[in-house]
Motif scaffolding. Structure first.
Motif, PDB file in Angstrom:
ATOM      1  N   UNK A  15       0.820  -1.205   0.000  1.00 37.06           N
ATOM      2  CA  UNK A  15       0.000   0.000   0.000  1.00 37.06           C
ATOM      3  C   UNK A  15       0.856   1.258   0.000  1.00 37.06           C
ATOM      4  N   UNK A  16       0.228   2.371  -0.317  1.00 35.59           N
ATOM      5  CA  UNK A  16       0.888   3.673  -0.339  1.00 35.59           C
ATOM      6  C   UNK A  16       0.160   4.626   0.602  1.00 35.59           C
ATOM      7  N   UNK A  17       0.904   5.568   1.149  1.00 37.37           N
ATOM      8  CA  UNK A  17       0.352   6.495   2.142  1.00 37.37           C
ATOM      9  C   UNK A  17       0.368   7.932   1.624  1.00 37.37           C
ATOM     10  N   UNK A  18      -0.678   8.662   1.970  1.00 39.77           N
ATOM     11  CA  UNK A  18      -0.719  10.083   1.637  1.00 39.77           C
ATOM     12  C   UNK A  18       0.479  10.808   2.257  1.00 39.77           C
ATOM     13  N   UNK A  19       0.996  11.776   1.525  1.00 39.39           N
ATOM     14  CA  UNK A  19       2.102  12.564   2.062  1.00 39.39           C
ATOM     15  C   UNK A  19       1.841  14.068   1.986  1.00 39.39           C
ATOM     16  N   UNK A  20       0.620  14.430   1.622  1.00 43.03           N
ATOM     17  CA  UNK A  20       0.309  15.854   1.570  1.00 43.03           C
ATOM     18  C   UNK A  20       0.108  16.411   2.972  1.00 43.03           C
ATOM     19  N   UNK A  21       0.298  17.704   3.133  1.00 42.74           N
ATOM     20  CA  UNK A  21       0.163  18.350   4.434  1.00 42.74           C
ATOM     21  C   UNK A  21      -1.320  18.408   4.810  1.00 42.74           C
TER      22      UNK A  21
END
Length: 230
Positions: A23-29
């Motif tokens: 899976x991938x994780x959000x990295x936006x503020x």
């Protein structure tokens, strides 16, 4: 769940692994108090020893291609387009119906669910069915493991191209998550650090990882990392 990976096993003894879903994780503020989400957040952590389950599905609407080719050969583009739309809608309806049976019968965590058509359209039920290639799960490569564990070609005549497009064209495949807080979201742009971690976890090169995740890269990759054609 192990870090941002979800490990899927053959049975409840959890000794033989079927596949690992990367899976991938959000990295936006995000505003204070709001988490950067990952689909693995909705699966019990491996270290907790809490038993948990995920599901998988692959459905299609088959047998339309010959009629579509007939319309196209007759230059009846309208009928060809409408038939393709109908096939797509049937595949989506099949996926919706199967998910309903999972909630009410197979897993039974919502056995008393009674939703109107409008509520179904609004997805006012517990649980989600994220599909590889969509915003919460942008990694198309996950279809490889999914098709393998479901034996999708043997059971449904479904197969994958080299670029992980599904055939027949009117196909839907994905995973089931039943966590009460499971929700859809967009992973969005990700940094080089996460791509490096993804490459390590999935056992591929950095260039290959950048190629498959190109639409989500938040930085300029090397020239050799090209977007896959789907």
């Amino acid at each position: 769940m192990d870090t941002d990976d979800t490990e899927i096993y053959t049975d409840e003894e959890r000794r033989t692994r079927l596949m690992t879903w990367h899976n991938l994780r959000q990295q936006n503020r995000k505003p204070q108090g709001r988490a950067n989400l990952c689909l693995a957040d909705f699966v019990a952590p491996k270290a907790s020893a809490v038993p948990d389950w995920v599901g998988a599905f692959a459905v299609c609407a088959d047998g339309f291609e010959e009629r579509v080719r007939h319309y196209e050969a007759s230059h009846d583009d309208y009928s060809a387009i409408m038939l393709k739309v109908l096939a797509d809608r049937l595949a989506e309806a099949f996926a919706e119906r199967l998910h309903e049976r999972v909630r009410r019968e197979f897993w039974g965590y919502a056995a008393d669910e009674q939703l109107s058509r409008d509520q179904l359209i609004a997805e006012a039920y517990r649980g989600i069915r994220p599909a590889p290639g969509y915003p919460a799960c942008p990694d198309h490569v996950a279809k490889g493991g999914l098709f393998r564990i479901l034996e999708a070609e043997r059971h449904a005549g479904m197969r994958l191209t080299e670029s992980y497009a599904m055939l027949p064209a009117s196909s839907v495949a994905g995973f089931y998550l039943s966590h009460a807080q499971a929700t859809y979201f967009a992973v969005g742009r990700i940094g080089r650090d996460q791509v490096e971690d993804y490459a390590r976890r999935s056992g591929c090169s950095m260039a290959e990882a950048e190629r498959w995740l190109a639409p989500n890269l938040g930085y300029e990759p090397a020239a050799a990392a090209l977007s896959p054609s789907l």
